[in-house]
Design a protein around this motif. Structure first.
Motif, PDB file in Angstrom:
ATOM      1  N   GLU A  62       0.831  -1.208   0.000  1.00 41.66           N
ATOM      2  CA  GLU A  62       0.000   0.000   0.000  1.00 41.66           C
ATOM      3  C   GLU A  62       0.864   1.256   0.000  1.00 41.66           C
ATOM      4  OE1 GLU A  62      -2.924  -0.130   3.108  1.00 41.66           O
ATOM      5  OE2 GLU A  62      -3.664  -2.079   2.432  1.00 41.66           O
ATOM      6  N   GLU A  63       1.948   1.235   0.745  1.00 36.60           N
ATOM      7  CA  GLU A  63       2.841   2.394   0.805  1.00 36.60           C
ATOM      8  C   GLU A  63       3.513   2.642  -0.546  1.00 36.60           C
ATOM      9  OE1 GLU A  63       6.811   3.894   3.182  1.00 36.60           O
ATOM     10  OE2 GLU A  63       5.486   2.445   4.159  1.00 36.60           O
ATOM     11  N   VAL A  64       3.987   1.565  -1.175  1.00 38.54           N
ATOM     12  CA  VAL A  64       4.636   1.699  -2.484  1.00 38.54           C
ATOM     13  C   VAL A  64       3.646   2.243  -3.516  1.00 38.54           C
ATOM     14  CG1 VAL A  64       5.639   0.393  -4.409  1.00 38.54           C
ATOM     15  CG2 VAL A  64       6.383  -0.063  -2.074  1.00 38.54           C
ATOM     16  N   VAL A  65       2.436   1.710  -3.524  1.00 36.23           N
ATOM     17  CA  VAL A  65       1.427   2.159  -4.485  1.00 36.23           C
ATOM     18  C   VAL A  65       1.042   3.611  -4.204  1.00 36.23           C
ATOM     19  CG1 VAL A  65      -0.940   1.819  -5.314  1.00 36.23           C
ATOM     20  CG2 VAL A  65       0.564  -0.152  -4.966  1.00 36.23           C
ATOM     21  N   ALA A  66       0.860   3.948  -2.946  1.00 34.18           N
ATOM     22  CA  ALA A  66       0.514   5.327  -2.582  1.00 34.18           C
ATOM     23  C   ALA A  66       1.605   6.299  -3.026  1.00 34.18           C
ATOM     24  CB  ALA A  66       0.273   5.444  -1.078  1.00 34.18           C
ATOM     25  N   ASP A  67       2.859   5.928  -2.851  1.00 32.69           N
ATOM     26  CA  ASP A  67       3.973   6.774  -3.289  1.00 32.69           C
ATOM     27  C   ASP A  67       3.966   6.937  -4.801  1.00 32.69           C
ATOM     28  OD1 ASP A  67       4.799   7.116  -0.681  1.00 32.69           O
ATOM     29  OD2 ASP A  67       6.460   5.681  -0.817  1.00 32.69           O
ATOM     30  N   TRP A  68       3.718   5.836  -5.522  1.00 28.72           N
ATOM     31  CA  TRP A  68       3.693   5.896  -6.986  1.00 28.72           C
ATOM     32  C   TRP A  68       2.565   6.802  -7.468  1.00 28.72           C
ATOM     33  CZ3 TRP A  68       0.185   4.637 -10.809  1.00 28.72           C
ATOM     34  CH2 TRP A  68       0.688   4.607 -12.098  1.00 28.72           C
ATOM     35  N   VAL A  69       1.389   6.628  -6.889  1.00 29.65           N
ATOM     36  CA  VAL A  69       0.240   7.449  -7.277  1.00 29.65           C
ATOM     37  C   VAL A  69       0.540   8.915  -7.015  1.00 29.65           C
ATOM     38  CG1 VAL A  69      -2.162   8.015  -6.708  1.00 29.65           C
ATOM     39  CG2 VAL A  69      -1.486   5.627  -7.014  1.00 29.65           C
ATOM     40  N   SER A  70       1.088   9.198  -5.858  1.00 33.86           N
ATOM     41  CA  SER A  70       1.442  10.572  -5.502  1.00 33.86           C
ATOM     42  C   SER A  70       2.414  11.175  -6.505  1.00 33.86           C
ATOM     43  CB  SER A  70       2.078  10.568  -4.124  1.00 33.86           C
ATOM     44  OG  SER A  70       1.563  11.565  -3.329  1.00 33.86           O
ATOM     45  N   SER A  71       3.450  10.429  -6.855  1.00 34.58           N
ATOM     46  CA  SER A  71       4.441  10.945  -7.790  1.00 34.58           C
ATOM     47  C   SER A  71       3.840  11.162  -9.169  1.00 34.58           C
ATOM     48  CB  SER A  71       5.663  10.030  -7.861  1.00 34.58           C
ATOM     49  OG  SER A  71       5.374   8.848  -8.546  1.00 34.58           O
ATOM     50  N   GLU A  72       2.953  10.256  -9.604  1.00 34.52           N
ATOM     51  CA  GLU A  72       2.306  10.406 -10.909  1.00 34.52           C
ATOM     52  C   GLU A  72       1.383  11.622 -10.935  1.00 34.52           C
ATOM     53  OE1 GLU A  72       2.672   8.614 -13.913  1.00 34.52           O
ATOM     54  OE2 GLU A  72       4.431   7.891 -12.834  1.00 34.52           O
ATOM     55  N   LEU A  73       0.678  11.851  -9.843  1.00 36.85           N
ATOM     56  CA  LEU A  73      -0.258  12.972  -9.793  1.00 36.85           C
ATOM     57  C   LEU A  73       0.455  14.315  -9.690  1.00 36.85           C
ATOM     58  CD1 LEU A  73      -3.032  11.496  -7.493  1.00 36.85           C
ATOM     59  CD2 LEU A  73      -3.149  11.873  -9.951  1.00 36.85           C
ATOM     60  N   ASN A  74       1.688  14.304  -9.239  1.00 38.38           N
ATOM     61  CA  ASN A  74       2.437  15.550  -9.086  1.00 38.38           C
ATOM     62  C   ASN A  74       3.185  15.963 -10.347  1.00 38.38           C
ATOM     63  OD1 ASN A  74       1.685  16.179  -6.444  1.00 38.38           O
ATOM     64  ND2 ASN A  74       3.148  14.713  -5.629  1.00 38.38           N
TER      65      ASN A  74
END
Length: 75
Positions: free
Chosen positions: A5-17
């Motif tokens: 969940e942490e890895v996916v959350a980080d990836w989503v955050s980076s993609e959205l930024n």
């Protein structure tokens, strides 16, 4: 799994930024295109290449698995 969940959350955050994120045609499909082949390959390996068992492991219909295998081979 908290680590996943942490890895996916980080990836989503980076993609959205990313500045181009708003112009991107679908973060959801982009994510699935990265993760789905890994899930399928892992299930196929775990079941010794048995598509029926792999589909059951993934919780999808055998026909769906075959279609996804064909689609991912074209990528």
């Amino acid at each position: 799994d908290p680590a996943l969940e942490e890895v996916v959350a980080d990836w989503v955050s980076s993609e959205l930024n990313h500045p181009q994120a708003e112009d991107s045609p679908g973060l959801y499909n982009h994510f699935l295109s990265k993760v789905e082949p890994l899930l399928i390959a892992g299930a196929m390996k775990a079941t010794g290449g048995n598509q029926i068992a792999a589909a059951k492991l993934l919780g999808i219909h055998r026909g769906t698995l075959r279609e996804r295998i064909r689609r991912n081979e074209r990528i």
